[in-house]
Design an enzyme around this catalytic site. Structure first.
Site, PDB file in Angstrom:
ATOM      1  N   LYS A 115       0.815  -1.212   0.000  1.00 37.91           N
ATOM      2  CA  LYS A 115       0.000   0.000   0.000  1.00 37.91           C
ATOM      3  C   LYS A 115       0.851   1.266   0.000  1.00 37.91           C
ATOM      4  O   LYS A 115       0.510   2.228  -0.675  1.00 37.91           O
ATOM      5  CB  LYS A 115      -0.985  -0.007   1.172  1.00 37.91           C
ATOM      6  CG  LYS A 115      -2.129  -0.965   0.894  1.00 37.91           C
ATOM      7  CD  LYS A 115      -3.249  -0.892   1.878  1.00 37.91           C
ATOM      8  CE  LYS A 115      -4.373  -1.832   1.427  1.00 37.91           C
ATOM      9  NZ  LYS A 115      -5.398  -2.048   2.436  1.00 37.91           N
ATOM     10  N   LYS A 196      -3.870  -9.758  -7.261  1.00 33.30           N
ATOM     11  CA  LYS A 196      -5.113 -10.138  -6.607  1.00 33.30           C
ATOM     12  C   LYS A 196      -6.243  -9.181  -7.006  1.00 33.30           C
ATOM     13  O   LYS A 196      -6.023  -7.992  -7.177  1.00 33.30           O
ATOM     14  CB  LYS A 196      -4.836 -10.093  -5.097  1.00 33.30           C
ATOM     15  CG  LYS A 196      -6.009  -9.985  -4.179  1.00 33.30           C
ATOM     16  CD  LYS A 196      -5.556  -9.711  -2.751  1.00 33.30           C
ATOM     17  CE  LYS A 196      -6.136  -8.401  -2.239  1.00 33.30           C
ATOM     18  NZ  LYS A 196      -7.338  -8.473  -1.445  1.00 33.30           N
ATOM     19  N   LYS A 199     -10.774  -4.416  -4.200  1.00 39.25           N
ATOM     20  CA  LYS A 199     -11.689  -3.273  -4.268  1.00 39.25           C
ATOM     21  C   LYS A 199     -10.960  -1.981  -4.606  1.00 39.25           C
ATOM     22  O   LYS A 199     -11.540  -1.073  -5.170  1.00 39.25           O
ATOM     23  CB  LYS A 199     -12.367  -3.067  -2.912  1.00 39.25           C
ATOM     24  CG  LYS A 199     -13.520  -3.977  -2.653  1.00 39.25           C
ATOM     25  CD  LYS A 199     -14.141  -3.606  -1.310  1.00 39.25           C
ATOM     26  CE  LYS A 199     -14.508  -4.847  -0.549  1.00 39.25           C
ATOM     27  NZ  LYS A 199     -14.213  -4.778   0.876  1.00 39.25           N
TER      28      LYS A 199
END
Ligand code: ADP
Ligand code: TRP
Length: 329
Positions: A115, A196, A199
């Site tokens: 992230k 992956k 969202k």
């Protein structure tokens, strides 16, 4: 005898996708329906605000994720379905666990590293501390089992380490939870089968409430591999293998049987059939979600009732944590 306790959370950061469903949500519903566990499921809104978000959208997203869970089959009569922020013990235990967490352990968490690699304003202490809040979520309830996707295994291992550390420092307080994985613990992105489905990249997702036309379109555009045979081979054919494993999980047919059905047919044929499998599997879901979204007050009430139930359990646990740490006077 008390049934073993099971807990899992889903972030309120957007609509649920087929990775959430096949990695966690479907399993959560099946486990609930066995009647063998005491189930707690929650909307992880505090986790979801560690990334950029629009405060005007947040409460709608929380209700939407609640509707996703209910439409998928979570039943508030069988499971406590609650909102993380309505149970203050989660934040309280996080603080105490923070004091026994080495910074180095958090620095090496894959999800955190990924992230922050994307840069921008999203790097904050909350994002760094995310796994500690997750550990608190689980340890508060003495959960034995945690249904999650494979991306959460490292956080679960961290939770176990923290439980051991706390117990050895302050006396036996927590039990070590175990992950429960499905046969599809890592559904890959439609556009890049090496990543992956997530969202945070909506364009890579098949959402559970996508309309039939959107599903057909997304499946048509999904990246496949060179060659033409419909064969399960994740290393050589990651794109078609990803679609095959979703097909198998939704239809209940073994992958071998699906391969056999499509011998001599091309990717186009297979994709068209796969799209129809997805469309019919989620037909009921789409109806239920639509009707739930029309009743926001019903959703709010379900969360409030669930949060009250969870709070009672969590507050008792917090009390024993405070005693063992020595701050209960
Ligand atoms: P996302 O990662 O899409 O933001 P969440 O963090 O809310 O979704 O994840 C909710 C649950 O769904 C977790 O148990 C997570 O491991 C699982 N999950 C998320 N993405 C996938 C995926 N692509 N494949 C399998 N499981 C997944
Ligand atoms: N971190 C999880 C995810 O991103 C969501 C989550 C938060 C969770 N707390 C949890 C899952 C506790 C299981 C148990 O997917």
């Amino acid at each position: 005898m008390q049934k073993p306790i099971l807990i899992s959370g889903i972030q309120s950061s957007g609509r649920a996708h087929i990775g959430n469903y096949l990695g966690m949500l479907k399993n959560a519903v099946d486990l609930q329906n066995t009647g063998r566990y005491q189930c707690y499921y929650f909307i992880a809104d505090l986790h979801s605000i560690t990334e950029d978000f629009n405060p005007k959208e947040k409460s709608k997203q929380i209700l939407e994720t609640t509707a996703d869970c209910l439409a998928a089959g979570l039943d508030p009569k069988k499971s406590a379905l609650f909102l993380q922020s309505q149970v203050p013990s989660h934040s309280e235990l996080t603080w105490i666990l923070n004091t026994i967490t080495p910074m180095g352990e958090l620095r090496r968490m894959t999800q955190y590293k990924e992230k922050i690699a994307t840069g921008g304003e999203s790097e904050n202490v909350g994002l760094f501390d995310y796994p500690v809040l997750m550990a608190a979520d689980i340890l508060l309830y003495d959960a034995k089992f945690v249904p999650v996707g494979n991306d959460q295994l490292q956080h679960l291992e961290f939770t176990r380490t923290l439980a051991r550390k706390f117990n050895s420092k302050f006396g036996k307080t927590f039990i070590e939870p175990e992950a429960l994985l499905t046969e599809t613990p890592r559904v890959m992105s439609l556009l890049d089968p090496n990543k992956k489905m997530s969202k945070s990249q909506p364009e890579t997702c098949l959402f559970l409430d996508d309309s039939p036309d959107v599903i057909r379109n997304k499946v048509k555009r999904a990246v496949t591999d060179s060659g033409a045979e419909v064969q399960y081979d994740p290393a050589a054919k990651p794109g078609i293998s990803n679609l095959l494993s979703m097909y198998s999980a939704l239809s209940g047919e073994p992958i071998k049987k699906i391969e056999a059905e499509f011998t001599g047919k091309n990717y186009g044929h297979f994709k068209a059939m796969f799209a129809e499998v997805v469309i019919s599997h989620f037909a009921e879901f789409r109806k239920r979600k639509k009707s739930l979204m029309r009743k926001p007050n019903k959703l709010r009430t379900i969360l409030l009732i669930g949060s009250k139930k969870a709070s009672r359990v969590a507050m008792l646990k917090m009390r024993s944590v405070q005693k063992n740490v020595g701050i209960a006077v």
